[in-house]
Enzyme design. Sequence first.
Site, PDB file in Angstrom:
ATOM      1  N   CYS A  96       0.862  -1.335   0.099  1.00  0.00           N
ATOM      2  CA  CYS A  96      -0.099   0.093   0.083  1.00  0.00           C
ATOM      3  C   CYS A  96       0.951   1.211  -0.126  1.00  0.00           C
ATOM      4  O   CYS A  96       1.473   1.404  -0.947  1.00  0.00           O
ATOM      5  CB  CYS A  96      -1.056   0.002   1.069  1.00  0.00           C
ATOM      6  SG  CYS A  96      -2.388   0.995   0.862  1.00  0.00           S
ATOM      7  N   HIS A 186      -3.666  -5.262   0.546  1.00  0.00           N
ATOM      8  CA  HIS A 186      -3.057  -5.457   1.881  1.00  0.00           C
ATOM      9  C   HIS A 186      -3.251  -7.062   1.910  1.00  0.00           C
ATOM     10  O   HIS A 186      -4.157  -7.548   2.683  1.00  0.00           O
ATOM     11  CB  HIS A 186      -3.972  -5.052   2.939  1.00  0.00           C
ATOM     12  CG  HIS A 186      -3.674  -3.570   3.167  1.00  0.00           C
ATOM     13  ND1 HIS A 186      -2.587  -2.952   3.932  1.00  0.00           N
ATOM     14  CD2 HIS A 186      -4.058  -2.438   2.581  1.00  0.00           C
ATOM     15  CE1 HIS A 186      -2.478  -1.509   3.718  1.00  0.00           C
ATOM     16  NE2 HIS A 186      -3.365  -1.222   3.045  1.00  0.00           N
ATOM     17  N   GLU A 188      -1.831  -8.602   4.128  1.00  0.00           N
ATOM     18  CA  GLU A 188      -1.706  -8.966   5.557  1.00  0.00           C
ATOM     19  C   GLU A 188      -2.765  -8.868   6.414  1.00  0.00           C
ATOM     20  O   GLU A 188      -2.881  -9.220   7.574  1.00  0.00           O
ATOM     21  CB  GLU A 188      -0.454  -7.970   6.209  1.00  0.00           C
ATOM     22  CG  GLU A 188      -0.978  -6.606   6.562  1.00  0.00           C
ATOM     23  CD  GLU A 188      -0.963  -5.618   5.395  1.00  0.00           C
ATOM     24  OE1 GLU A 188      -1.508  -4.711   5.672  1.00  0.00           O
ATOM     25  OE2 GLU A 188      -0.809  -6.219   4.190  1.00  0.00           O
TER      26      GLU A 188
END
Length: 245
Positions: A96, A186, A188
């Site tokens: 990001c 994202h 994660e």
Amino acid sequence: MKNVLLLKAGEAAASVRLSVGDYDRWFLQTVGLSGYRFEVLPTHQDAKLPEDVARYDAVMMTGSPLSVTQLEPWMERAAQFMVDAAERGVPVLGVCFGHQLLAHAYGGRVVRNPLGREIGTVEVELTAVGRMDPLFRGLPQRLAVQATHEDIVPEPPEGTVVLAGNANTAVQALAFRPCARGVQFHPEVQPDAMRALIQARAERLEAEATARGQPPGERVPKLLAGIAPTPYGRQILVNFLESFL
């Protein structure tokens, strides 16, 4: 044991941190600690960057509530550090904000997305090159990911290759160098974190929606209802740590 330097580029809102932890925790929880030793460096707090990047097996950078369109000195230093690492052959992954900062470092532009904020569980499609890239090994051509961003890289910097995109953001993933990658989404983030992020921004999200002519009170419930598991996120991170070292 592989040593991973995680450059932390900001902090989540207080309500998010209280419920699901902060950005660095999401990476550690999603990847898992078996076989990896993470060193978290708060670059947004002007932490001193390591002099010897060679002692790390990989470098990763988190997202941030800050913007590359408003550059600060620490951002420039972190960008140069990641470029130096990549040019030395140390694997680098920007997520990001980290993806956007890498694009800036390699001569690209970062702008506010004219199509508006992308947030929630979204779908991205791999390009022909992306389907062959080690970062996406074993993944389908279309995959669900979590996303939250207002800024974008509008076109790939010279010498880079687009690996994934969608209707909102054409540049969802980039190959900068043989061992340097960036993803706008994202990998994660888990569903509980995405839920917390949406709830923390509910008032702003509704205001954005009504400003664009959408009926009031509809956007946030729709976003929350659309949150789905994104199991390929972990695979992307593991692919990076296993395929580029």
